[in-house]
Structure formats: structure tokens, C-alpha cells
Design an enzyme around this catalytic site. Sequence first.
Site, PDB file in Angstrom:
ATOM      1  N   GLU A 341       0.808  -1.229   0.000  1.00  0.00           N
ATOM      2  CA  GLU A 341       0.000   0.000   0.000  1.00  0.00           C
ATOM      3  C   GLU A 341       0.841   1.280   0.000  1.00  0.00           C
ATOM      4  OE1 GLU A 341      -3.979  -1.373   2.334  1.00  0.00           O
ATOM      5  OE2 GLU A 341      -2.200  -1.155   3.594  1.00  0.00           O
TER       6      GLU A 341
HETATM    7  C1  ACM Z   1      -2.032  -5.420   4.114  1.00  0.00           C
HETATM    8  O1  ACM Z   1      -3.083  -5.908   4.590  1.00  0.00           O
HETATM    9  N1  ACM Z   1      -1.935  -4.149   3.873  1.00  0.00           N
HETATM   10  C2  ACM Z   1      -0.889  -6.272   3.815  1.00  0.00           C
END
Ligand code: ACM
Length: 526
Positions: A341
Site C-alpha cells: 500500500e
Molecule cells: C495489508 O493488509 N496491507 C498487507
Amino acid sequence: MSTFSKAITLILLTLFLSACNKGKKIPTLNFPSTDLSTENMIPKPLEAIATNEGFSLDQYTAISVSEKSDDLLDLIWFLSEKIKAKTNLDIVLADSETPQKGTVIYIEKTDALKQKGAEAYLLSITRDSLILSSSQASGIFRGMQTIRQIIPDNSNDTITTYKTWPIPTGEINDKPQFEYRGSMLDVARHFFSVEDVKKYIDLLAYYKYNILHLHLSDDQGWRIEIKSWPLLTKIGGSTEVGGEQGGFYTQEEYIDLVNYAARRHIMIVPEIDMPGHTNAASVSYPILNGNGIPPKLYEGTEVGKSTLDTRKDEVYTFIDDVVREISAITPGPYFHIGGDESHVTKKEDYIYFVERVQEIVRKHGKRMIGWDEIATANIDSNSISQFWASKENAHLAIEKNMKIILSPAKKAYLDMKYDTESKYGLSWSGYIPVDTAYIWTPEAYEKIPLKNIIGIEAPLWSETISNMDELEYLAFPRAIGYAELGWSIKENRNWEDYKKRLANQAPFLKRMKVKYYPSSLVKWNE
Ligand code: ACM
């Protein structure tokens, strides 16, 4: 084990017993027929053959080892302590000076099981002896969990004048399907104390997990002391989600956790999440920041706003120091770099970053793991991709011949709510009731070839949980099912059968004071 090695073991044991049995022997007891193959073992062993008699675990049982090495003595100390906790029996170490009157637990290290792998073990139980063999301490430890599970919860007080816990006789031949069987604990969104983590390790160990991945940094907190960058914990460790106190592990405390886990044959995988999820690091040292906004401490739960400055050499000096200090106190082979992310890192910067960090991790002698996005960078087959969300990224990893850890959020995220009524948890990847968590096939998930799968891991993110009761509510009972998915072969897994064995975990969970979620899908044996 070959017939020859079995014969040798039996001869040695018989010689040992006759040396011990100078005192008056307690007669062997006749128990009602019991069936080892239907015992409440989780994970289900590879093979269990019942011979339908009973081994008496009682005040006359003694324990003995094939060699008095430190690791074997420590293992039998561990087992004796667990037997004491369950039955209040004091199992003594047998030796030829003390006359041995009753049954014997014999723990044996043998090269005969070497080719089956370090965690493989054999348990041979007759009316008089319970023999646990493995080529390695880790296999003996796994077998000891099986022994703990097949000791009845209640003693039989009618068959003789003293209490006895009859263990069904037969043979268990067992080994894990996957070499990597983990859970992740997010200690960054909410901090969990050393004592909390130790309790979680104890519970994982009972179900034969071998990995605890610690998510040690995120936007909301930095949780491990780095001596060369002290503000990380002083400033970055001062907060957590919701504005509570935060906290961090000193390196000494981290080493204590590593050693505690190692004694239970669990390896710690440290994660420093980057280049995103780095607000706590950037607040501590603004020179690291790459999103152009002056960083402030953050106690919310939104993701994807932070990034390190991937084009600054100081950032790599920082990462080198962090990876070096943590690697030096982490005996396991892995270092997890996060990589998920990073929504405000430009794609080309992200790729450049991951490739450079791979070199740093390698330089410090570790093998890189990252969330599935890392497979978009030009990295090599030695690095490991942790599949959480993107099938496309999983297939990029396969093209690079990388190993994959399966943690699909739709199936294996322990922080998803069970259903609409759940007190804690999130639901962005859906609800995960206890049956959904168990009924899927890691061996064939999203067409990932079995040869690429190193194992499975169940992550527990902590945005909505801040203490042990809440942690246990989300982790249990689902973590027990993931243990079976990681260990047992597909042919041995079946929801209806598992559900009954799970119901019978209630006495153990109660003894351990685990506040599990009593799903109505299971008829708990309370
Ligand atoms: C995640 O759940 N951002 C790896």
C-alpha cells in the site's frame, strides 16, 4: 523408521527398563477400548493407527531420554511442566539408580527419521511405554504437542486406587505439509506487551505453528529500539491508534521474545514496513519523509498516505542501520520489508526502492519477504512474496520463480469480523466465519502451483483490538484452523470431522484463559 531401528529402540528401552525395574512393578492396567485415530488432535496427523488399549499416565510414570543433551533435557522439562499443569502429576526423570515401577515416556533422537524432515516425528504407544522419536529437537517438540493433546482432560478414578490418565495406544507417524506455518501480530497499530506476545506464542506452539511474524512499524507507531536512531522509539513509539500510550520493545526485550519463541521451536520474522506505512519513522526523523507534507504523529487508521524519500541516500543509510541492528538479534533467516500500500510512492520509485532494499537485506545475511506488491519490482527468486490481495502480483512472483506465503485477506485475515455481530474486527475483505476460515484449499488457491507455496500465514492486524481479550476473540478459534491448513494434507481435512475436534479444544482454551469467540457453528465441549 525402519524395522531394524525400531527393534534397536525396543531393545535399548527394554534393557533400560530392566535396569530400572529393580523395585516392585505396578501391574499394567486394563482400560476400556479407546481409539487413537479419533483423538482430538489438531492439526490432524498424517497417519494414526489405533491398537485400542491404554497407556497409563499416572503417579508411577517416569520419563527418560536417549541422550542427556541440553536440548533433550530442556524438552522433557517442558513436557513435564505441561503434564503437571494438566494433571498435577510430577513426572520424574528415570535413571538406572531409581527403581522404575510404572509406565515410561521415552524421548529419542534418531537419525532413522532424518529423511522425513526436521519436524517429522513418530509416536509409538503401547500399554507400558510411550516412545517419541524424531531426528531433531523441533520434531520432538511437535510430537510433544501431540502428547499434550492426547492426554485426557479428566482422570479415570475408578479403574485403580490412584488417578490415571489413559492414553490410547497405537502409532502416529506425522510431519507437516508446509515448512512455513505462521501467524502475524500487528504490534504497531496497538502495542502488545512482551507478556501478551508470550501468551500468543504459547498458544501457537500448541497447534504446531513455527513462525510468528511481528509487524513492528507502521504509521501509528515504531515498536523496536534501534540504537543508532533513538528517536524512532522515543517519538515514533509514543502513540498508537486511538491516542493511547504506545510502547516499544527494547532490544533486550525483543531478544527475550526471540528466545522464548525459539524454545517453542517458533521463529520470529521481524517486519519493518516501507516505503509506505512509515509516518512514525518520518515524524521521528523528518529527513526520511518523501510525501512533501511535514509529518505529525498519527493515531487514525487510514492507510496509504506516507512514504520514505526513495531517492535520498540518507534513507538507505537509515534502512541499512535498521536492518543491521534487527538482523543481528534475529537468528531466523527472514527479514520482512512490508512493501504494501505505498500509494503515494511513484511506481518507478517503488521499484527502485525495493530492489535497493533487497540488496541491503541480503548484505545482512537475511532473505527478504514482502507483501505481494514487491513482486512488481525486479527482484530475484530468493525473495518471498506474501500474497494478501492481488492474484496478478502472485502470478508475477510465480514468473520470477519466487516462493509465496499464502495470506489471502478473504480467507486468512484474523482481523476480519466473523459476522455482522462481531464485537471487533474489520470487514473490508468480507466476513470470515469459522467454517469459511477452514474450508478452502491452500494447495490450489488462485492457481498458484504447489511448488511455489512455502506455507500459510494468518495475519492479525490490530486497528480494532488493544488488549489480550480482544486479540483472543479474533484469533481464536480461527487460528486453530489455519494451523491445520498449514500442517495437514488435504486428504486429512474435513470440516465435519474438524468441527468435532475443535469443539473439544474448549477445555484447553479454558485452562489457558483464552477468551475465544464461541461460534455457534461449533458445539463447544464446555
Ligand atoms: C495489508 O493488509 N496491507 C498487507
